[in-house]
Scaffold this motif. Structure first.
Motif, PDB file in Angstrom:
ATOM      1  N   SER A 102       0.851  -1.112   0.033  1.00  0.00           N
ATOM      2  CA  SER A 102       0.075  -0.189   0.007  1.00  0.00           C
ATOM      3  C   SER A 102       0.669   1.209  -0.171  1.00  0.00           C
ATOM      4  CB  SER A 102      -0.943  -0.070   0.993  1.00  0.00           C
ATOM      5  OG  SER A 102      -1.705   1.317   1.297  1.00  0.00           O
ATOM      6  N   GLY A 103       0.710   2.097  -0.876  1.00  0.00           N
ATOM      7  CA  GLY A 103       1.451   3.409  -1.059  1.00  0.00           C
ATOM      8  C   GLY A 103       2.643   3.354  -1.838  1.00  0.00           C
ATOM      9  N   GLY A 104       2.767   2.006  -2.376  1.00  0.00           N
ATOM     10  CA  GLY A 104       4.040   1.903  -3.023  1.00  0.00           C
ATOM     11  C   GLY A 104       3.877   1.856  -4.719  1.00  0.00           C
ATOM     12  N   PRO A 173      16.235   4.461 -10.533  1.00  0.00           N
ATOM     13  CA  PRO A 173      15.416   4.978 -11.618  1.00  0.00           C
ATOM     14  C   PRO A 173      14.766   6.219 -11.270  1.00  0.00           C
ATOM     15  CG  PRO A 173      15.079   2.415 -11.605  1.00  0.00           C
ATOM     16  CD  PRO A 173      15.780   3.004 -10.319  1.00  0.00           C
ATOM     17  N   ASP A 174      14.797   7.241 -12.421  1.00  0.00           N
ATOM     18  CA  ASP A 174      14.090   8.370 -12.289  1.00  0.00           C
ATOM     19  C   ASP A 174      12.538   8.242 -12.054  1.00  0.00           C
ATOM     20  OD1 ASP A 174      16.376   9.736 -12.754  1.00  0.00           O
ATOM     21  OD2 ASP A 174      15.971  10.166 -14.911  1.00  0.00           O
ATOM     22  N   GLY A 175      12.067   9.072 -11.230  1.00  0.00           N
ATOM     23  CA  GLY A 175      10.629   9.201 -10.908  1.00  0.00           C
ATOM     24  C   GLY A 175      10.114   8.092  -9.833  1.00  0.00           C
ATOM     25  N   LEU A 176      11.032   7.135  -9.473  1.00  0.00           N
ATOM     26  CA  LEU A 176      10.611   6.259  -8.504  1.00  0.00           C
ATOM     27  C   LEU A 176      10.859   6.759  -7.008  1.00  0.00           C
ATOM     28  CD1 LEU A 176       9.533   3.421  -8.157  1.00  0.00           C
ATOM     29  CD2 LEU A 176      11.946   2.608  -7.981  1.00  0.00           C
ATOM     30  N   PRO A 177       9.818   7.209  -6.517  1.00  0.00           N
ATOM     31  CA  PRO A 177       9.951   7.634  -5.060  1.00  0.00           C
ATOM     32  C   PRO A 177      10.632   6.775  -3.991  1.00  0.00           C
ATOM     33  CG  PRO A 177       7.732   6.956  -5.425  1.00  0.00           C
ATOM     34  CD  PRO A 177       8.215   6.732  -6.648  1.00  0.00           C
ATOM     35  N   THR A 178      11.164   7.632  -3.034  1.00  0.00           N
ATOM     36  CA  THR A 178      12.087   6.931  -2.154  1.00  0.00           C
ATOM     37  C   THR A 178      11.785   7.231  -0.734  1.00  0.00           C
ATOM     38  OG1 THR A 178      13.683   8.660  -1.732  1.00  0.00           O
ATOM     39  CG2 THR A 178      13.938   7.035  -3.564  1.00  0.00           C
ATOM     40  N   ILE A 179      11.972   6.294   0.446  1.00  0.00           N
ATOM     41  CA  ILE A 179      12.084   6.473   1.939  1.00  0.00           C
ATOM     42  C   ILE A 179      13.510   6.448   2.115  1.00  0.00           C
ATOM     43  CG2 ILE A 179      11.588   5.668   4.023  1.00  0.00           C
ATOM     44  CD1 ILE A 179       9.201   4.381   2.726  1.00  0.00           C
ATOM     45  N   LEU A 180      14.284   7.652   2.629  1.00  0.00           N
ATOM     46  CA  LEU A 180      15.549   7.956   2.973  1.00  0.00           C
ATOM     47  C   LEU A 180      15.632   7.603   4.453  1.00  0.00           C
ATOM     48  CD1 LEU A 180      16.685  10.944   0.622  1.00  0.00           C
ATOM     49  CD2 LEU A 180      16.803   8.438   0.281  1.00  0.00           C
ATOM     50  N   GLY A 254       3.966   1.284  26.600  1.00  0.00           N
ATOM     51  CA  GLY A 254       4.788   0.254  25.950  1.00  0.00           C
ATOM     52  C   GLY A 254       5.449   0.928  24.729  1.00  0.00           C
ATOM     53  N   MET A 255       6.241   0.213  24.241  1.00  0.00           N
ATOM     54  CA  MET A 255       7.129   0.254  23.051  1.00  0.00           C
ATOM     55  C   MET A 255       6.000   0.307  21.679  1.00  0.00           C
ATOM     56  SD  MET A 255      10.494  -1.393  21.506  1.00  0.00           S
ATOM     57  CE  MET A 255      11.660  -0.939  22.940  1.00  0.00           C
ATOM     58  N   ALA A 256       5.124  -0.254  21.421  1.00  0.00           N
ATOM     59  CA  ALA A 256       4.121  -0.408  20.436  1.00  0.00           C
ATOM     60  C   ALA A 256       3.575   0.815  20.270  1.00  0.00           C
ATOM     61  CB  ALA A 256       3.070  -1.567  20.548  1.00  0.00           C
ATOM     62  N   HIS A 257       3.392   1.644  21.311  1.00  0.00           N
ATOM     63  CA  HIS A 257       2.764   3.004  21.026  1.00  0.00           C
ATOM     64  C   HIS A 257       3.672   3.875  20.125  1.00  0.00           C
ATOM     65  CE1 HIS A 257       0.489   6.620  21.996  1.00  0.00           C
ATOM     66  NE2 HIS A 257       1.699   7.290  22.532  1.00  0.00           N
ATOM     67  N   TYR A 258       4.839   3.663  20.227  1.00  0.00           N
ATOM     68  CA  TYR A 258       5.723   4.689  19.470  1.00  0.00           C
ATOM     69  C   TYR A 258       6.069   4.273  18.096  1.00  0.00           C
ATOM     70  CZ  TYR A 258       5.839   6.871  24.080  1.00  0.00           C
ATOM     71  OH  TYR A 258       5.458   7.369  25.199  1.00  0.00           O
ATOM     72  N   LEU A 259       5.509   2.921  17.596  1.00  0.00           N
ATOM     73  CA  LEU A 259       5.682   2.582  16.360  1.00  0.00           C
ATOM     74  C   LEU A 259       5.220   3.705  15.498  1.00  0.00           C
ATOM     75  CD1 LEU A 259       5.133  -1.194  16.509  1.00  0.00           C
ATOM     76  CD2 LEU A 259       7.485  -0.022  16.265  1.00  0.00           C
ATOM     77  N   ARG A 260       5.778   3.994  14.184  1.00  0.00           N
ATOM     78  CA  ARG A 260       4.934   4.919  13.525  1.00  0.00           C
ATOM     79  C   ARG A 260       4.479   4.229  11.976  1.00  0.00           C
ATOM     80  NH1 ARG A 260       7.340  10.875  14.090  1.00  0.00           N
ATOM     81  NH2 ARG A 260       7.999  10.786  16.237  1.00  0.00           N
ATOM     82  N   ASP A 261       3.570   4.608  11.554  1.00  0.00           N
ATOM     83  CA  ASP A 261       3.195   4.144  10.075  1.00  0.00           C
ATOM     84  C   ASP A 261       3.816   5.012   9.207  1.00  0.00           C
ATOM     85  OD1 ASP A 261       1.667   2.021  10.810  1.00  0.00           O
ATOM     86  OD2 ASP A 261      -0.103   3.064  11.121  1.00  0.00           O
ATOM     87  N   VAL A 262       4.612   4.638   8.257  1.00  0.00           N
ATOM     88  CA  VAL A 262       5.183   5.284   7.032  1.00  0.00           C
ATOM     89  C   VAL A 262       4.351   5.309   6.087  1.00  0.00           C
ATOM     90  CG1 VAL A 262       7.164   5.778   5.611  1.00  0.00           C
ATOM     91  CG2 VAL A 262       7.467   5.041   7.954  1.00  0.00           C
ATOM     92  N   LEU A 263       3.610   4.015   5.797  1.00  0.00           N
ATOM     93  CA  LEU A 263       2.945   3.988   4.640  1.00  0.00           C
ATOM     94  C   LEU A 263       1.666   2.876   4.981  1.00  0.00           C
ATOM     95  CD1 LEU A 263       5.201   3.296   1.596  1.00  0.00           C
ATOM     96  CD2 LEU A 263       3.928   5.379   2.014  1.00  0.00           C
ATOM     97  N   PRO A 264       0.450   3.027   4.518  1.00  0.00           N
ATOM     98  CA  PRO A 264      -0.171   4.186   3.865  1.00  0.00           C
ATOM     99  C   PRO A 264       0.200   5.628   4.780  1.00  0.00           C
ATOM    100  CG  PRO A 264      -1.816   3.029   4.813  1.00  0.00           C
ATOM    101  CD  PRO A 264      -0.638   2.246   5.051  1.00  0.00           C
ATOM    102  N   GLU A 265       0.047   6.545   4.095  1.00  0.00           N
ATOM    103  CA  GLU A 265       0.215   7.894   4.623  1.00  0.00           C
ATOM    104  C   GLU A 265      -0.963   8.205   5.549  1.00  0.00           C
ATOM    105  OE1 GLU A 265       2.107  10.914   2.289  1.00  0.00           O
ATOM    106  OE2 GLU A 265       2.192   9.492   0.609  1.00  0.00           O
TER     107      GLU A 265
END
Length: 265
Positions: A102-104, A173-180, A254-265
């Motif tokens: 999702s989001g890719g 490749p040009d145009g392919l978005p990234t997560i840095l 707990g630690m799970a509270h601090y996980l972040r969803d990167v995708l989907p936005e």
């Protein structure tokens, strides 16, 4: 994650499984290899795929009775990479993976870039910057523990890492978005450390301030500042994802509270 702290290690063990998710770990797992191995073994059981970049604490050359003489500099980094690969964890030395869910699609690029003291005021010279920071109580233990061997300086090591990484990113490749993903923030204007405003020299390099535009980053992730936040620059989302020391997060959640969803936005 700072697993030298027992409450953080306990929270790691209590982290629920996310069997279908990929996890990005933005550095500073721990100073000891035994805690790094604990993290890799635990996280690879709980997540479908794990990415890791080194933080300065991971690279500290502190003698460890369990691991013998402390590895330092590039040798320590390479040993950490080997350790990660033992568990199937992806590192800055591995081919970039593409997220097709999702989001890719997006290319996930783990980076190891270090810093070169250039995040300082223009009127402060390199030979003055440590004293300038110390005037307001900002002192980084890297000056004692982060060995740069075999390079002449941390700046030289940083320059080499940036040059090698640029070449790899330019091959996407040009145009392919990234997560840095880099332990240190890529831009000075993302650094907000109210308790130590002059800590900036140990936080990155000016060489990367336009990389989110150059390399089509939808998201840029860092984990150095211990000030969790989300920022936007030029349409790119910047996530500072530190868990931190026990006093810096709510252990009741707990630690799970601090996980972040990167995708989907």
């Amino acid at each position: 994650m700072h697993l030298a702290s027992e409450p953080n290690r306990e929270a790691l063990q209590d982290l629920p499984s996310h069997d279908e998710d990929w996890l990005i770990v933005a550095g500073d797992i721990a100073e000891k290899f035994e805690h790094v191995r604990l993290a890799f073994e635990t996280l690879t059981r709980k997540f479908a795929k794990v990415f890791w970049v080194p933080g300065n604490h991971d690279l500290w050359a502190i003698p460890d009775r369990n691991d013998g003489p402390a590895l330092a500099g590039e040798a320590r980094y390479r040993a950490l990479v080997d350790c990660a690969r033992d568990y199937g964890v992806l590192t800055p030395e591995d081919p970039f993976e593409t997220w097709e869910g999702s989001g890719g699609p997006l290319v996930i690029a783990p980076l190891f870039l270090l810093y070169d003291y250039s995040f300082r005021p223009d009127h402060i010279g390199r030979d003055e910057v440590v004293d300038w920071a110390r005037e307001e109580g900002a002192v980084c233990a890297d000056e004692l523990f982060l060995n740069h061997a075999p390079f002449e300086s941390r700046e030289d090591w940083c320059a080499r890492r940036c040059e090698e990484t640029e070449r790899r990113l330019e091959e996407i490749p040009d145009g392919l978005p990234t997560i840095l993903v880099n332990h240190y923030p890529l831009r000075r204007d993302l650094i907000h450390i109210p308790r130590a405003p002059r800590f900036t020299p140990w936080c990155g390099t000016r060489r990367t301030e336009d990389w989110h535009r150059r390399f089509n980053a939808r998201v840029v992730i860092s984990g150095h500042l211990h000030t969790r936040r989300t920022d936007w620059r030029d349409g790119s989302r910047f996530e500072e994802v530190s868990l931190g020391y026990p006093r810096q997060w709510d252990q009741n959640k707990g630690m799970a509270h601090y996980l972040r969803d990167v995708l989907p936005e």
